[in-house]
Scaffold this motif. Structure first.
Motif, PDB file in Angstrom:
ATOM      1  N   VAL A  62     109.045   8.686 -15.098  1.00 47.31           N
ATOM      2  CA  VAL A  62     109.822   9.197 -13.975  1.00 47.31           C
ATOM      3  C   VAL A  62     109.071  10.401 -13.397  1.00 47.31           C
ATOM      4  N   PRO A  63     109.398  10.821 -12.182  1.00 49.55           N
ATOM      5  CA  PRO A  63     108.635  11.922 -11.570  1.00 49.55           C
ATOM      6  C   PRO A  63     108.685  13.237 -12.331  1.00 49.55           C
ATOM      7  N   VAL A  64     109.869  13.585 -12.874  1.00 52.40           N
ATOM      8  CA  VAL A  64     110.045  14.883 -13.528  1.00 52.40           C
ATOM      9  C   VAL A  64     110.884  14.711 -14.789  1.00 52.40           C
ATOM     10  N   VAL A  65     110.503  15.411 -15.858  1.00 54.58           N
ATOM     11  CA  VAL A  65     111.319  15.491 -17.074  1.00 54.58           C
ATOM     12  C   VAL A  65     111.486  16.961 -17.417  1.00 54.58           C
ATOM     13  N   SER A  66     112.722  17.372 -17.699  1.00 53.65           N
ATOM     14  CA  SER A  66     112.962  18.745 -18.150  1.00 53.65           C
ATOM     15  C   SER A  66     113.535  18.721 -19.559  1.00 53.65           C
ATOM     16  N   PHE A  67     113.362  19.837 -20.257  1.00 50.25           N
ATOM     17  CA  PHE A  67     113.802  19.957 -21.648  1.00 50.25           C
ATOM     18  C   PHE A  67     114.696  21.178 -21.802  1.00 50.25           C
ATOM     19  N   HIS A  68     115.715  21.031 -22.660  1.00 53.56           N
ATOM     20  CA  HIS A  68     116.693  22.085 -22.912  1.00 53.56           C
ATOM     21  C   HIS A  68     116.809  22.307 -24.412  1.00 53.56           C
ATOM     22  N   GLY A 128     106.606  19.802 -28.316  1.00 53.04           N
ATOM     23  CA  GLY A 128     105.225  20.005 -28.738  1.00 53.04           C
ATOM     24  C   GLY A 128     104.260  19.767 -27.589  1.00 53.04           C
ATOM     25  N   ARG A 129     103.104  20.426 -27.639  1.00 53.06           N
ATOM     26  CA  ARG A 129     102.097  20.253 -26.588  1.00 53.06           C
ATOM     27  C   ARG A 129     101.711  18.786 -26.422  1.00 53.06           C
ATOM     28  N   ASP A 130     101.673  18.047 -27.531  1.00 52.32           N
ATOM     29  CA  ASP A 130     101.291  16.640 -27.439  1.00 52.32           C
ATOM     30  C   ASP A 130     102.283  15.859 -26.576  1.00 52.32           C
ATOM     31  N   VAL A 131     103.577  16.201 -26.674  1.00 55.64           N
ATOM     32  CA  VAL A 131     104.598  15.527 -25.865  1.00 55.64           C
ATOM     33  C   VAL A 131     104.369  15.814 -24.383  1.00 55.64           C
ATOM     34  N   LEU A 132     104.153  17.075 -24.052  1.00 51.72           N
ATOM     35  CA  LEU A 132     103.947  17.450 -22.658  1.00 51.72           C
ATOM     36  C   LEU A 132     102.655  16.849 -22.117  1.00 51.72           C
ATOM     37  N   ASP A 133     101.616  16.797 -22.948  1.00 54.95           N
ATOM     38  CA  ASP A 133     100.344  16.199 -22.521  1.00 54.95           C
ATOM     39  C   ASP A 133     100.501  14.709 -22.241  1.00 54.95           C
ATOM     40  N   ARG A 134     101.247  14.011 -23.100  1.00 54.19           N
ATOM     41  CA  ARG A 134     101.433  12.573 -22.889  1.00 54.19           C
ATOM     42  C   ARG A 134     102.235  12.301 -21.620  1.00 54.19           C
ATOM     43  N   LEU A 135     103.246  13.116 -21.367  1.00 56.34           N
ATOM     44  CA  LEU A 135     104.021  12.948 -20.141  1.00 56.34           C
ATOM     45  C   LEU A 135     103.150  13.233 -18.914  1.00 56.34           C
ATOM     46  N   ARG A 136     102.298  14.230 -19.007  1.00 61.57           N
ATOM     47  CA  ARG A 136     101.421  14.542 -17.872  1.00 61.57           C
ATOM     48  C   ARG A 136     100.476  13.380 -17.595  1.00 61.57           C
ATOM     49  N   ARG A 137      99.921  12.793 -18.658  1.00 62.14           N
ATOM     50  CA  ARG A 137      99.012  11.656 -18.470  1.00 62.14           C
ATOM     51  C   ARG A 137      99.749  10.459 -17.856  1.00 62.14           C
ATOM     52  N   ALA A 138     101.064  10.397 -18.091  1.00 59.17           N
ATOM     53  CA  ALA A 138     101.868   9.318 -17.517  1.00 59.17           C
ATOM     54  C   ALA A 138     102.251   9.606 -16.063  1.00 59.17           C
ATOM     55  N   GLY A 139     101.877  10.797 -15.566  1.00 57.78           N
ATOM     56  CA  GLY A 139     102.167  11.158 -14.185  1.00 57.78           C
ATOM     57  C   GLY A 139     103.472  11.898 -13.984  1.00 57.78           C
ATOM     58  N   THR A 140     104.029  12.436 -15.065  1.00 57.24           N
ATOM     59  CA  THR A 140     105.310  13.137 -15.017  1.00 57.24           C
ATOM     60  C   THR A 140     105.111  14.648 -15.053  1.00 57.24           C
ATOM     61  N   LEU A 141     105.774  15.367 -14.159  1.00 57.51           N
ATOM     62  CA  LEU A 141     105.803  16.827 -14.209  1.00 57.51           C
ATOM     63  C   LEU A 141     106.865  17.263 -15.214  1.00 57.51           C
ATOM     64  N   THR A 142     106.588  18.343 -15.952  1.00 55.83           N
ATOM     65  CA  THR A 142     107.508  18.789 -17.003  1.00 55.83           C
ATOM     66  C   THR A 142     107.992  20.210 -16.759  1.00 55.83           C
ATOM     67  N   LEU A 143     109.292  20.416 -17.002  1.00 50.12           N
ATOM     68  CA  LEU A 143     109.936  21.720 -16.898  1.00 50.12           C
ATOM     69  C   LEU A 143     110.657  21.991 -18.210  1.00 50.12           C
ATOM     70  N   VAL A 144     110.716  23.263 -18.600  1.00 53.66           N
ATOM     71  CA  VAL A 144     111.405  23.652 -19.828  1.00 53.66           C
ATOM     72  C   VAL A 144     112.237  24.896 -19.538  1.00 53.66           C
ATOM     73  N   THR A 145     113.472  24.902 -20.018  1.00 49.55           N
ATOM     74  CA  THR A 145     114.360  26.044 -19.815  1.00 49.55           C
ATOM     75  C   THR A 145     113.945  27.229 -20.673  1.00 49.55           C
ATOM     76  N   ALA A 146     114.049  28.428 -20.113  1.00 51.84           N
ATOM     77  CA  ALA A 146     113.833  29.672 -20.858  1.00 51.84           C
ATOM     78  C   ALA A 146     114.908  30.668 -20.443  1.00 51.84           C
ATOM     79  N   THR A 147     115.382  31.450 -21.402  1.00 46.40           N
ATOM     80  CA  THR A 147     116.407  32.458 -21.109  1.00 46.40           C
ATOM     81  C   THR A 147     115.877  33.881 -21.276  1.00 46.40           C
TER      82      THR A 147
END
Length: 358
Positions: free
Chosen positions: A123-129, A134-153
């Motif tokens: 999908v175009p974008v995946v966010s995490f809460h 792990g970096r490997d998860v974000l890297d694999r999503l990027r290679r699949a063409g997905t932008l990643t966002l992560v919540t921070a407080t």
């Protein structure tokens, strides 16, 4: 990378992923079609349930959208507190004529299975809460063409997001409705949340990632304010709760402006994690005693919440809402996006002219 994200949607408006049946495909499609970025909430769904919603959404819009995933939580070191809380809730179970849920129903929310689906069907974008993947998860999503966002407080959490390799950070202020996306759920930090404008400024100085600002935003003028503070876009959840496309229970929608519910509060009463809700009887009676035990408490109270909704008793429901809930507008989601965009444009014009930026 800021443009890579914001180029996906004409208006800097992101519809927050609201788990529990609120962010249904119809809502997400309406937001994306209007030029915002709609988000499905994968939380509390099976991997197949998430996949079916993605398929349904793709039948409703060809516009970009996102999917939100919960990061698995660490094991509890002390489970006795959950047993004590279950004993306290026995009266609720009797009142609603239901059983308490099994607190040991699972901790990872089907995380690995959901990632597998999102990698096989990008999908175009995946966010995490609730933490940083792990970096490997974000890297694999990027290679699949997905932008990643992560919540921070906090700024510290934002640094962890940047180190992991995410494409953007969601700065969640304490004003936000629903669960706070803290990376470590420490009871000693309860009540120490940071307001959104201060948080955006701190995160902007801490990391070079694009920032999506979330927390209490209900008007275009507020979007203008967070953009002026350095955010690339604004994420709104409560603003979309009362739309006809929202999957929220009718009593939940009505409670947003019902004088009976005068304020919101961060409570562990329903899930064992701090979440901002409208204060009702359940929160008043059980909030002070709820342990820091997510998702155990969430599993425990699930039948109670469902029974309360079935009985039409909003006093026993988890009425998630941000601090701006009184400003909710009962408009179709697409019209709301267009109105917010118009308000944003007017606010920017007024600010540049030195006038009223409401």
């Amino acid at each position: 990378m800021s443009s890579a994200l914001t180029d996906l949607f004409p208006h800097p408006i992101v519809q927050a992923p609201m788990a529990g049946g609120v962010s249904v495909p119809q809502l997400v499609a309406a937001v994306s079609e209007a030029g915002g970025l709609g988000f499905l909430a994968a939380g509390y769904k099976t991997a197949d349930g998430m996949y079916q919603e993605i398929k349904q959404l793709r039948g409703l819009t060809s516009r970009p959208f996102g999917v939100n995933v919960f990061v698995p939580q660490p094991e509890l070191s002390e489970s006795g507190a959950v047993d004590v809380y279950a004993h306290q809730l026995a009266g609720e179970a009797a009142w609603y004529e239901t059983e308490l849920g099994d607190p040991d129903s699972g901790r990872d929310d089907g995380y690995d299975a959901k990632l597998a689906v999102l990698l096989d069907n990008p999908v175009p974008v995946v966010s995490f809460h609730f933490g940083v993947p792990g970096r490997d998860v974000l890297d694999r999503l990027r290679r699949a063409g997905t932008l990643t966002l992560v919540t921070a407080t906090t700024a510290e959490e934002a640094r962890a997001v940047e180190r992991a390799g995410a494409d953007a950070v969601i700065a969640q202020g304490v004003e936000a409705g629903g669960h706070q996306g803290t990376h470590r759920d420490l009871p000693e930090n309860d009540g120490s949340g940071i307001g959104l404008l201060s948080l955006v400024a701190q995160i902007r100085e801490a990391v070079s990632l694009p920032v999506v600002a979330a927390g209490g935003i209900m008007r275009g003028g507020q979007i203008a304010a967070v953009l002026a503070a350095g955010a690339s876009a604004a994420q709104l959840g409560t603003a979309f709760l009362a739309t006809p496309e929202s999957g929220a229970h009718a009593l939940h929608k009505q409670a947003l402006t019902n004088p009976l519910y005068a304020r919101t509060e961060l409570t562990r009463a329903f899930s064992g994690r701090p979440a901002r809700v409208l204060v009702n009887r359940f929160v008043r009676e059980h909030g002070p005693y709820a342990p820091a035990a997510y998702p155990e408490v969430n599993h425990l109270t699930s039948p109670l919440r469902k029974a309360a909704a079935k009985a039409g008793d909003a006093q026993g429901m988890s009425l998630f809402a941000g601090q701006g809930h009184r400003l909710v507008r009962e408009l179709p989601a697409g019209e709301l996006v267009e109105l917010l965009a118009a308000e944003l444009a007017a606010a920017r014009t007024a600010l540049s002219a030195g006038g009223d930026a409401r």
